[in-house]
Design a protein around this motif. Sequence first.
Motif, PDB file in Angstrom:
ATOM      1  N   ARG A 217       0.827  -1.203   0.000  1.00 19.09           N
ATOM      2  CA  ARG A 217       0.000   0.000   0.000  1.00 19.09           C
ATOM      3  C   ARG A 217       0.864   1.257   0.000  1.00 19.09           C
ATOM      4  NH1 ARG A 217      -4.211   0.613   4.838  1.00 19.09           N
ATOM      5  NH2 ARG A 217      -2.228   0.660   5.970  1.00 19.09           N
ATOM      6  N   ALA A 218       1.974   1.212   0.763  1.00 20.92           N
ATOM      7  CA  ALA A 218       2.876   2.368   0.810  1.00 20.92           C
ATOM      8  C   ALA A 218       3.541   2.578  -0.542  1.00 20.92           C
ATOM      9  CB  ALA A 218       3.928   2.160   1.895  1.00 20.92           C
ATOM     10  N   ALA A 219       3.889   1.466  -1.214  1.00 18.27           N
ATOM     11  CA  ALA A 219       4.551   1.564  -2.512  1.00 18.27           C
ATOM     12  C   ALA A 219       3.640   2.208  -3.562  1.00 18.27           C
ATOM     13  CB  ALA A 219       4.995   0.178  -2.977  1.00 18.27           C
ATOM     14  N   THR A 220       2.356   1.885  -3.528  1.00 15.05           N
ATOM     15  CA  THR A 220       1.425   2.476  -4.497  1.00 15.05           C
ATOM     16  C   THR A 220       1.279   3.988  -4.287  1.00 15.05           C
ATOM     17  OG1 THR A 220      -0.477   2.004  -3.055  1.00 15.05           O
ATOM     18  CG2 THR A 220       0.126   0.338  -4.688  1.00 15.05           C
ATOM     19  N   LYS A 221       1.545   4.436  -3.055  1.00 13.04           N
ATOM     20  CA  LYS A 221       1.471   5.872  -2.748  1.00 13.04           C
ATOM     21  C   LYS A 221       2.843   6.543  -2.814  1.00 13.04           C
ATOM     22  CE  LYS A 221      -2.508   5.318   0.351  1.00 13.04           C
ATOM     23  NZ  LYS A 221      -3.015   5.528   1.748  1.00 13.04           N
ATOM     24  N   ASN A 222       3.855   5.733  -3.209  1.00  8.65           N
ATOM     25  CA  ASN A 222       5.226   6.239  -3.303  1.00  8.65           C
ATOM     26  C   ASN A 222       5.686   6.796  -1.952  1.00  8.65           C
ATOM     27  OD1 ASN A 222       7.624   6.617  -4.696  1.00  8.65           O
ATOM     28  ND2 ASN A 222       7.095   8.722  -5.285  1.00  8.65           N
ATOM     29  N   GLN A 223       5.375   6.046  -0.892  1.00  9.28           N
ATOM     30  CA  GLN A 223       5.733   6.464   0.460  1.00  9.28           C
ATOM     31  C   GLN A 223       6.527   5.362   1.159  1.00  9.28           C
ATOM     32  OE1 GLN A 223       1.935   7.138   2.310  1.00  9.28           O
ATOM     33  NE2 GLN A 223       1.594   9.102   1.307  1.00  9.28           N
ATOM     34  N   GLU A 224       7.214   5.761   2.219  1.00  7.02           N
ATOM     35  CA  GLU A 224       7.883   4.786   3.064  1.00  7.02           C
ATOM     36  C   GLU A 224       6.824   4.130   3.960  1.00  7.02           C
ATOM     37  OE1 GLU A 224      11.047   3.633   3.413  1.00  7.02           O
ATOM     38  OE2 GLU A 224      11.486   4.717   1.548  1.00  7.02           O
ATOM     39  N   PRO A 225       6.854   2.806   4.101  1.00  9.87           N
ATOM     40  CA  PRO A 225       5.852   2.160   4.961  1.00  9.87           C
ATOM     41  C   PRO A 225       6.063   2.527   6.419  1.00  9.87           C
ATOM     42  CG  PRO A 225       7.522   0.578   4.267  1.00  9.87           C
ATOM     43  CD  PRO A 225       7.773   1.835   3.485  1.00  9.87           C
ATOM     44  N   VAL A 226       4.985   2.563   7.171  1.00  7.52           N
ATOM     45  CA  VAL A 226       5.083   2.830   8.600  1.00  7.52           C
ATOM     46  C   VAL A 226       5.795   1.653   9.268  1.00  7.52           C
ATOM     47  CG1 VAL A 226       3.010   4.238   8.633  1.00  7.52           C
ATOM     48  CG2 VAL A 226       2.829   1.774   9.044  1.00  7.52           C
ATOM     49  N   LYS A 227       6.303   1.863  10.463  1.00  9.33           N
ATOM     50  CA  LYS A 227       6.974   0.799  11.194  1.00  9.33           C
ATOM     51  C   LYS A 227       5.981  -0.317  11.472  1.00  9.33           C
ATOM     52  CE  LYS A 227       9.752  -0.094  15.324  1.00  9.33           C
ATOM     53  NZ  LYS A 227      10.321   0.483  16.573  1.00  9.33           N
ATOM     54  N   HIS A 228       6.338  -1.532  11.088  1.00 13.21           N
ATOM     55  CA  HIS A 228       5.424  -2.656  11.264  1.00 13.21           C
ATOM     56  C   HIS A 228       6.198  -3.963  11.214  1.00 13.21           C
ATOM     57  CE1 HIS A 228       5.999  -2.553   6.923  1.00 13.21           C
ATOM     58  NE2 HIS A 228       5.500  -3.785   6.859  1.00 13.21           N
ATOM     59  N   GLU A 229       5.541  -5.044  11.574  1.00 18.39           N
ATOM     60  CA  GLU A 229       6.129  -6.372  11.446  1.00 18.39           C
ATOM     61  C   GLU A 229       5.818  -6.886  10.047  1.00 18.39           C
ATOM     62  OE1 GLU A 229       6.166 -10.751  13.700  1.00 18.39           O
ATOM     63  OE2 GLU A 229       4.792  -9.157  14.369  1.00 18.39           O
ATOM     64  N   CYS A 230       6.842  -6.930   9.216  1.00 14.27           N
ATOM     65  CA  CYS A 230       6.641  -7.307   7.808  1.00 14.27           C
ATOM     66  C   CYS A 230       6.742  -8.825   7.660  1.00 14.27           C
ATOM     67  CB  CYS A 230       7.691  -6.616   6.934  1.00 14.27           C
ATOM     68  SG  CYS A 230       7.489  -6.942   5.175  1.00 14.27           S
ATOM     69  N   PHE A 231       5.745  -9.416   7.007  1.00 14.05           N
ATOM     70  CA  PHE A 231       5.713 -10.860   6.844  1.00 14.05           C
ATOM     71  C   PHE A 231       6.156 -11.303   5.449  1.00 14.05           C
ATOM     72  CE2 PHE A 231       2.692 -10.069  10.290  1.00 14.05           C
ATOM     73  CZ  PHE A 231       3.147 -10.987  11.235  1.00 14.05           C
ATOM     74  N   LYS A 232       6.586 -10.373   4.622  1.00 12.39           N
ATOM     75  CA  LYS A 232       7.073 -10.748   3.297  1.00 12.39           C
ATOM     76  C   LYS A 232       8.445 -11.382   3.435  1.00 12.39           C
ATOM     77  CE  LYS A 232       8.117  -8.921  -1.303  1.00 12.39           C
ATOM     78  NZ  LYS A 232       8.162  -7.706  -2.169  1.00 12.39           N
ATOM     79  N   ASN A 233       8.603 -12.615   2.985  1.00 18.06           N
ATOM     80  CA  ASN A 233       9.868 -13.320   3.143  1.00 18.06           C
ATOM     81  C   ASN A 233      10.225 -14.177   1.939  1.00 18.06           C
ATOM     82  OD1 ASN A 233       8.002 -15.374   3.363  1.00 18.06           O
ATOM     83  ND2 ASN A 233       8.580 -16.005   5.441  1.00 18.06           N
ATOM     84  N   TRP A 234       9.614 -13.897   0.789  1.00 17.82           N
ATOM     85  CA  TRP A 234       9.850 -14.748  -0.385  1.00 17.82           C
ATOM     86  C   TRP A 234       9.802 -13.927  -1.661  1.00 17.82           C
ATOM     87  CZ3 TRP A 234      12.086 -19.160  -0.566  1.00 17.82           C
ATOM     88  CH2 TRP A 234      11.968 -20.000  -1.681  1.00 17.82           C
ATOM     89  N   GLU A 235      10.808 -14.134  -2.524  1.00 18.65           N
ATOM     90  CA  GLU A 235      10.886 -13.415  -3.795  1.00 18.65           C
ATOM     91  C   GLU A 235      10.850 -14.351  -4.992  1.00 18.65           C
ATOM     92  OE1 GLU A 235      10.829 -10.263  -4.222  1.00 18.65           O
ATOM     93  OE2 GLU A 235      11.324  -9.400  -2.262  1.00 18.65           O
TER      94      GLU A 235
END
Length: 286
Positions: A217-235
């Motif tokens: 969501r932050a990327a679509t707004k061209n913003q830095e994401p708020v501090k959070h626990e990110c669960f993305k772990n696979w590319e």
Amino acid sequence: MYLHSVKPNFEGNRIVNIKKFQQHVMDITTHTALCDSARAKAAKGENVVSLHSEKQHGFYFILTIICCGCGEKFNIDNSDKIGNENIQEINLRCVWGNMVTGGGCSSLNESMGTMGIPGINERTYSKIEGQIGKLWNDVLQDEMKQAGEEEKRIAIENDEYFQGVPAIAVVCDGGWSKRSHKHTYNAMGGVGVIFGLKTKKLLHIGIRNKLCYICSRAATKNQEPVKHECFKNWEQSSQSMESDIILEGFRECEKKYGLRYMQMIADGDSSVYATIIKNIPIWGQR
């Protein structure tokens, strides 16, 4: 924990703990029985106590009641804290119950709203949700450890070793968040599990995510994401998620449980078998 005051109109319903409520009633009753001014008001048919104010934090509340005779205040609350966590049991139970049925903050508030019970805000809900997740993970890790110890004990009792290390058979499987139909392997998430054949208990579980909603969501707004626990772990590809998770379990088993997985029962996924042969020396390449 922040308690906010609410307008003292005392409408709607509340969730109470019967034992705590009983104790509060006993304390107030004892006081009014001994208070001369309160007894005098009671003799005239006047109110002995009255609701004064209320503070809330989610489903937890502190209701202040005042003696109409002497003005002494009594606080009635509806929950105790859980362990060393700064969290009330009533809030944890409500969020926990909602999580296991697949709901979120809005669905919980909608259900409570139909019963006239004040709800919980998104920030508090998310915080408790994270705390519950940590509790679940602690329990899961402990149960997997116990399962590993049990599998090891059985292997030793049956004299089943490989190169001096207790050896067992395991059952492996995986799945995706989206049905593949054998050609559209584009799921955003996948899971893999390893069970001990003898105990039928979980020894390993892994999750791979290609998407973090907050980051996206932050990327679509061209913003830095708020501090959070990110669960993305696979590319990598979605199809390779299961193989990577099962491989992870095979690599960790000796260090984690003092075991070697020497037989595997699976659903015929050749990629998982090929990955193990390629990366686990005792199975294939040396």
